[in-house]
Design a protein around this motif. Structure first.
Motif, PDB file in Angstrom:
ATOM      1  N   ALA A   8       6.329  -2.697   1.263  1.00 40.74           N
ATOM      2  CA  ALA A   8       6.494  -1.737   2.366  1.00 40.74           C
ATOM      3  C   ALA A   8       6.051  -2.347   3.682  1.00 40.74           C
ATOM      4  O   ALA A   8       6.581  -2.024   4.743  1.00 40.74           O
ATOM      5  CB  ALA A   8       5.698  -0.463   2.085  1.00 40.74           C
ATOM      6  N   PHE A  26      -3.062   8.277   3.187  1.00 44.99           N
ATOM      7  CA  PHE A  26      -2.916   8.198   1.717  1.00 44.99           C
ATOM      8  C   PHE A  26      -1.723   9.012   1.225  1.00 44.99           C
ATOM      9  O   PHE A  26      -1.258   9.909   1.902  1.00 44.99           O
ATOM     10  CB  PHE A  26      -4.190   8.700   1.046  1.00 44.99           C
ATOM     11  N   GLY A  81      -4.631   1.533  -0.519  1.00 46.63           N
ATOM     12  CA  GLY A  81      -4.270   2.683   0.296  1.00 46.63           C
ATOM     13  C   GLY A  81      -3.660   3.816  -0.497  1.00 46.63           C
ATOM     14  O   GLY A  81      -2.823   4.561   0.024  1.00 46.63           O
ATOM     15  N   LEU A  82      -4.078   3.975  -1.742  1.00 46.52           N
ATOM     16  CA  LEU A  82      -3.517   4.993  -2.628  1.00 46.52           C
ATOM     17  C   LEU A  82      -4.598   5.978  -3.069  1.00 46.52           C
ATOM     18  O   LEU A  82      -5.705   5.568  -3.439  1.00 46.52           O
ATOM     19  CB  LEU A  82      -2.884   4.341  -3.862  1.00 46.52           C
ATOM     20  N   SER A 126       0.802  -1.217   0.000  1.00 44.33           N
ATOM     21  CA  SER A 126       0.000   0.000   0.000  1.00 44.33           C
ATOM     22  C   SER A 126       0.838   1.271   0.000  1.00 44.33           C
ATOM     23  O   SER A 126       0.396   2.318  -0.476  1.00 44.33           O
ATOM     24  CB  SER A 126      -0.939   0.006   1.208  1.00 44.33           C
ATOM     25  N   HIS A 127       2.065   1.214   0.524  1.00 47.68           N
ATOM     26  CA  HIS A 127       2.921   2.408   0.550  1.00 47.68           C
ATOM     27  C   HIS A 127       4.270   2.136  -0.118  1.00 47.68           C
ATOM     28  O   HIS A 127       5.299   2.651   0.306  1.00 47.68           O
ATOM     29  CB  HIS A 127       3.103   2.902   1.985  1.00 47.68           C
ATOM     30  N   THR A 154      -4.849  11.962   6.154  1.00 41.52           N
ATOM     31  CA  THR A 154      -5.130  10.781   6.967  1.00 41.52           C
ATOM     32  C   THR A 154      -6.604  10.745   7.321  1.00 41.52           C
ATOM     33  O   THR A 154      -7.186  11.762   7.724  1.00 41.52           O
ATOM     34  CB  THR A 154      -4.288  10.789   8.247  1.00 41.52           C
ATOM     35  N   ARG A 162       2.923  -3.929   6.525  1.00 44.37           N
ATOM     36  CA  ARG A 162       1.840  -3.361   7.331  1.00 44.37           C
ATOM     37  C   ARG A 162       1.666  -4.212   8.570  1.00 44.37           C
ATOM     38  O   ARG A 162       1.951  -5.412   8.558  1.00 44.37           O
ATOM     39  CB  ARG A 162       0.540  -3.337   6.508  1.00 44.37           C
TER      40      ARG A 162
END
Length: 270
Positions: free
Chosen positions: A157, A270, A176-177, A152-153, A249, A159
């Motif tokens: 990345a 995001f 999450g984008l 997502s990041h 956020t 989570r």
């Protein structure tokens, strides 16, 4: 005492955990996993008496190569019966898609209590698990699980997700984008029940309850949409997040009107 595996390649002891006193004899007990990754088996987990290593109960996975028992954790009292429970990670679960799962079992009987299933192939929910205590002060313990390959990041990345008890468990938004479609995934919902998805930006309790004595975990809840749970208790909502949300956020939560239950609160950056 010593306990051994029962067959070649089952990798018994790949994961170990202190289980607490699950048999009530005053002596802490243990748990050991045999994920059977090389043999292609379903994997299994055994609760062991702290006194002599005797088997108290055994649970098995549901699919080949899912690595059931690759991660274990004493979860604390998740189901509210006063006895400690056990969390089991299966990072490869999901019909070869490696979405992963975490399943929680009653420490006394080995009965299934609840599950969290990954919603994105490759995330590997259940790679690691940990009991984290009662974080929301509802009298039941929560569980944390690592998703080291969540994207997502950024690629891999990672989570960390916290969930617990028998309330609805919310996962997402995925990926999450901003500027794309994001999916909200909730589990542990009665089959066919309506699920309302809420979002906001301000922490705190809403001025008006969602139903008697139950409040959203944000001061400014807005309805993002709703969905109905399938026969397995899962509901999904796809939401278009505008590009202007980048750098912001949001708080996200799910609410089930028919049972007056709210999910865990997700902080989405995001």
């Amino acid at each position: 005492w010593t306990v051994t595996g029962t067959g070649a390649y089952e990798e018994f002891g790949r994961a170990l955990a202190g289980a607490g006193d699950v048999d009530g004899d005053g002596v802490p007990d243990a748990a050991a996993g045999a994920p059977q990754t090389l043999a292609g088996g379903t994997g299994w987990v055994r609760a062991l008496s702290g006194v002599d290593g005797a088997t108290l109960w055994t649970v098995t996975g549901t699919g080949a190569y899912e690595e059931f028992g690759r991660a274990l954790a004493g979860a604390g009292d998740v189901d509210g019966d006063g006895d400690p429970d056990l969390a089991v990670g299966s990072a490869q679960a999901g019909v070869g898609l490696r979405a992963g799962s975490v399943r929680v079992y009653d420490g006394t009987t080995g009965a299934h209590v609840l599950s969290l299933h990954g919603g994105v192939p490759g995330d590997q929910v259940g790679w690691s698990v940990a009991g984290v205590g009662d974080l929301d002060f509802d009298g039941r313990a929560e569980i944390a699980t690592g998703l080291p390959y969540a994207d997502s990041h950024g690629a891999d990345a990672g989570r960390v997700l916290v969930f617990g008890d028998t309330s609805p468990d919310l996962l997402g938004p995925i990926p999450g984008l901003a500027g794309s479609i994001n999916t909200l995934h909730v589990s542990e919902v009665p089959a066919g029940a309506k699920v309302v998805f809420l979002y906001g930006t301000t922490a705190g309790l809403a001025g008006s309850p969602l139903c008697a004595g139950v409040f959203a975990g944000m001061a400014d809840p807005v309805v993002a949409g709703h969905a109905f749970a399938d026969g397995n208790g899962y509901a999904f909502l796809n939401v278009s997040v505008p590009g202007g949300a980048a750098g912001r956020t949001f708080l996200v939560q799910a609410f089930v009107p028919s049972t007056c239950q709210v999910s865990n609160l997700v902080v989405a950056a995001f």
